[in-house]
Design a protein around this motif. Structure first.
Motif, mmCIF file in Angstrom:
data_model
loop_
_atom_site.group_PDB
_atom_site.id
_atom_site.type_symbol
_atom_site.label_atom_id
_atom_site.label_comp_id
_atom_site.label_asym_id
_atom_site.label_seq_id
_atom_site.Cartn_x
_atom_site.Cartn_y
_atom_site.Cartn_z
ATOM 1 N N GLU A 98 0.314 -9.394 1.005
ATOM 2 C CA GLU A 98 1.084 -10.638 1.150
ATOM 3 C C GLU A 98 1.390 -11.256 -0.205
ATOM 4 O O GLU A 98 2.404 -11.922 -0.374
ATOM 5 C CB GLU A 98 0.303 -11.653 1.985
ATOM 6 C CG GLU A 98 0.255 -11.342 3.456
ATOM 7 C CD GLU A 98 -0.544 -12.365 4.235
ATOM 8 O OE1 GLU A 98 -1.081 -13.314 3.631
ATOM 9 O OE2 GLU A 98 -0.651 -12.209 5.460
ATOM 10 N N ARG A 99 0.486 -11.061 -1.184
ATOM 11 C CA ARG A 99 0.638 -11.701 -2.489
ATOM 12 C C ARG A 99 1.366 -10.838 -3.507
ATOM 13 O O ARG A 99 1.896 -11.357 -4.474
ATOM 14 C CB ARG A 99 -0.744 -12.049 -3.062
ATOM 15 C CG ARG A 99 -1.489 -13.090 -2.289
ATOM 16 C CD ARG A 99 -2.737 -13.548 -3.040
ATOM 17 N NE ARG A 99 -3.505 -12.495 -3.659
ATOM 18 C CZ ARG A 99 -4.580 -11.917 -3.126
ATOM 19 N NH1 ARG A 99 -4.987 -12.270 -1.934
ATOM 20 N NH2 ARG A 99 -5.240 -10.988 -3.777
ATOM 21 N N ARG A 100 1.351 -9.525 -3.359
ATOM 22 C CA ARG A 100 1.892 -8.622 -4.371
ATOM 23 C C ARG A 100 2.980 -7.728 -3.786
ATOM 24 O O ARG A 100 2.920 -7.330 -2.632
ATOM 25 C CB ARG A 100 0.794 -7.737 -4.925
ATOM 26 C CG ARG A 100 -0.415 -8.476 -5.419
ATOM 27 C CD ARG A 100 -0.721 -8.060 -6.811
ATOM 28 N NE ARG A 100 -2.024 -8.577 -7.245
ATOM 29 C CZ ARG A 100 -2.138 -9.556 -8.105
ATOM 30 N NH1 ARG A 100 -1.083 -10.120 -8.602
ATOM 31 N NH2 ARG A 100 -3.336 -9.975 -8.470
ATOM 32 N N THR A 101 3.934 -7.387 -4.647
ATOM 33 C CA THR A 101 4.961 -6.432 -4.244
ATOM 34 C C THR A 101 4.441 -5.025 -4.533
ATOM 35 O O THR A 101 3.427 -4.852 -5.209
ATOM 36 C CB THR A 101 6.263 -6.659 -5.028
ATOM 37 O OG1 THR A 101 6.012 -6.394 -6.421
ATOM 38 C CG2 THR A 101 6.785 -8.081 -4.845
ATOM 39 N N VAL A 102 5.154 -4.025 -4.053
ATOM 40 C CA VAL A 102 4.768 -2.639 -4.309
ATOM 41 C C VAL A 102 4.837 -2.359 -5.812
ATOM 42 O O VAL A 102 3.981 -1.678 -6.377
ATOM 43 C CB VAL A 102 5.672 -1.668 -3.513
ATOM 44 C CG1 VAL A 102 5.388 -0.232 -3.885
ATOM 45 C CG2 VAL A 102 5.482 -1.883 -2.018
ATOM 46 N N ALA A 103 5.843 -2.918 -6.477
ATOM 47 C CA ALA A 103 5.986 -2.712 -7.931
ATOM 48 C C ALA A 103 4.802 -3.336 -8.680
ATOM 49 O O ALA A 103 4.282 -2.742 -9.638
ATOM 50 C CB ALA A 103 7.295 -3.313 -8.414
ATOM 51 N N ASP A 104 4.358 -4.527 -8.245
ATOM 52 C CA ASP A 104 3.182 -5.162 -8.870
ATOM 53 C C ASP A 104 1.947 -4.283 -8.688
ATOM 54 O O ASP A 104 1.163 -4.082 -9.621
ATOM 55 C CB ASP A 104 2.899 -6.536 -8.258
ATOM 56 C CG ASP A 104 3.944 -7.581 -8.606
ATOM 57 O OD1 ASP A 104 4.668 -7.389 -9.600
ATOM 58 O OD2 ASP A 104 4.014 -8.582 -7.866
ATOM 59 N N GLY A 105 1.778 -3.758 -7.488
ATOM 60 C CA GLY A 105 0.637 -2.893 -7.212
ATOM 61 C C GLY A 105 0.675 -1.627 -8.052
ATOM 62 O O GLY A 105 -0.362 -1.185 -8.564
ATOM 63 N N GLN A 106 1.852 -1.043 -8.209
ATOM 64 C CA GLN A 106 1.986 0.161 -9.019
ATOM 65 C C GLN A 106 1.650 -0.127 -10.477
ATOM 66 O O GLN A 106 0.985 0.662 -11.143
ATOM 67 C CB GLN A 106 3.403 0.735 -8.896
ATOM 68 C CG GLN A 106 3.560 2.102 -9.532
ATOM 69 C CD GLN A 106 2.681 3.149 -8.876
ATOM 70 O OE1 GLN A 106 2.607 3.244 -7.656
ATOM 71 N NE2 GLN A 106 1.996 3.939 -9.695
ATOM 72 N N THR A 115 -7.384 -7.587 6.945
ATOM 73 C CA THR A 115 -8.218 -6.939 5.944
ATOM 74 C C THR A 115 -7.883 -7.492 4.569
ATOM 75 O O THR A 115 -6.872 -8.183 4.379
ATOM 76 C CB THR A 115 -7.964 -5.422 5.944
ATOM 77 O OG1 THR A 115 -6.606 -5.198 5.553
ATOM 78 C CG2 THR A 115 -8.226 -4.810 7.310
ATOM 79 N N HIS A 116 -8.717 -7.151 3.611
ATOM 80 C CA HIS A 116 -8.460 -7.562 2.230
ATOM 81 C C HIS A 116 -7.116 -7.000 1.766
ATOM 82 O O HIS A 116 -6.334 -7.690 1.110
ATOM 83 C CB HIS A 116 -9.588 -7.075 1.319
ATOM 84 C CG HIS A 116 -9.356 -7.371 -0.120
ATOM 85 N ND1 HIS A 116 -9.406 -8.641 -0.629
ATOM 86 C CD2 HIS A 116 -9.041 -6.556 -1.158
ATOM 87 C CE1 HIS A 116 -9.145 -8.600 -1.929
ATOM 88 N NE2 HIS A 116 -8.922 -7.344 -2.266
ATOM 89 N N LEU A 117 -6.833 -5.756 2.136
ATOM 90 C CA LEU A 117 -5.579 -5.127 1.740
ATOM 91 C C LEU A 117 -4.373 -5.879 2.299
ATOM 92 O O LEU A 117 -3.358 -6.034 1.619
ATOM 93 C CB LEU A 117 -5.553 -3.667 2.190
ATOM 94 C CG LEU A 117 -4.298 -2.875 1.837
ATOM 95 C CD1 LEU A 117 -4.098 -2.843 0.317
ATOM 96 C CD2 LEU A 117 -4.382 -1.468 2.394
ATOM 97 N N ALA A 118 -4.474 -6.382 3.520
ATOM 98 C CA ALA A 118 -3.364 -7.129 4.110
ATOM 99 C C ALA A 118 -3.082 -8.409 3.323
ATOM 100 O O ALA A 118 -1.919 -8.763 3.096
ATOM 101 C CB ALA A 118 -3.670 -7.465 5.568
ATOM 102 N N TYR A 119 -4.147 -9.093 2.893
ATOM 103 C CA TYR A 119 -3.953 -10.294 2.084
ATOM 104 C C TYR A 119 -3.343 -9.952 0.731
ATOM 105 O O TYR A 119 -2.487 -10.672 0.228
ATOM 106 C CB TYR A 119 -5.277 -11.042 1.888
ATOM 107 C CG TYR A 119 -5.707 -11.820 3.098
ATOM 108 C CD1 TYR A 119 -5.011 -12.948 3.503
ATOM 109 C CD2 TYR A 119 -6.798 -11.429 3.841
ATOM 110 C CE1 TYR A 119 -5.397 -13.673 4.614
ATOM 111 C CE2 TYR A 119 -7.195 -12.144 4.958
ATOM 112 C CZ TYR A 119 -6.496 -13.261 5.336
ATOM 113 O OH TYR A 119 -6.884 -13.974 6.436
ATOM 114 N N VAL A 120 -3.780 -8.840 0.133
ATOM 115 C CA VAL A 120 -3.215 -8.427 -1.157
ATOM 116 C C VAL A 120 -1.735 -8.108 -1.006
ATOM 117 O O VAL A 120 -0.909 -8.489 -1.834
ATOM 118 C CB VAL A 120 -3.992 -7.209 -1.721
ATOM 119 C CG1 VAL A 120 -3.277 -6.608 -2.916
ATOM 120 C CG2 VAL A 120 -5.398 -7.618 -2.102
#
Length: 107
Positions: free
Chosen positions: A73-81, A66-71
């Motif tokens: 792979e590229r971003r850490t949880v801290a980046d997402g937050q 899914t798109h979320l799975a690719y995201v």
């Protein structure tokens, strides 16, 4: 055309190949040609080898991502937050501006 017009055919050898689905294929090769270790099964497409008891393993296919799975792979949880916090701050600022405009028009 007969054999007289074409000339004699090259000596051939038939080799049995077996895939993981227990299919057998017997292509023919020129006698002096190198026989490959694997051959693609025409019935299922899996690789086939010459040993019927140990055919090559089928290729492993990657599952759909899914798109979320690719995201992830590229971003850490801290980046997402950090991205989420920035987006929420913009939404809150826009909401505050809209509420202020509504109050100004009401008065």
């Amino acid at each position: 055309m007969g054999e007289a017009e074409r000339g004699e055919s090259a000596p051939r050898v038939r080799v049995a190949f077996y895939c993981a689905n227990k299919h057998q294929v017997m292509p023919s090769f020129a006698h002096e040609a190198l026989v490959p270790e694997e051959w693609d099964c025409p019935r299922c497409g899996f690789p086939a080898g010459q040993d019927p008891d140990a055919p090559p393993a089928p290729p492993r296919t990657e599952p759909y991502k899914t798109h979320l799975a690719y995201v992830k792979e590229r971003r850490t949880v801290a980046d997402g937050q950090a991205i989420l916090d920035e987006a929420l701050e913009k939404l809150r600022a826009n909401r505050a501006a809209v509420e202020a405009a509504i109050k100004a028009n009401a008065n």
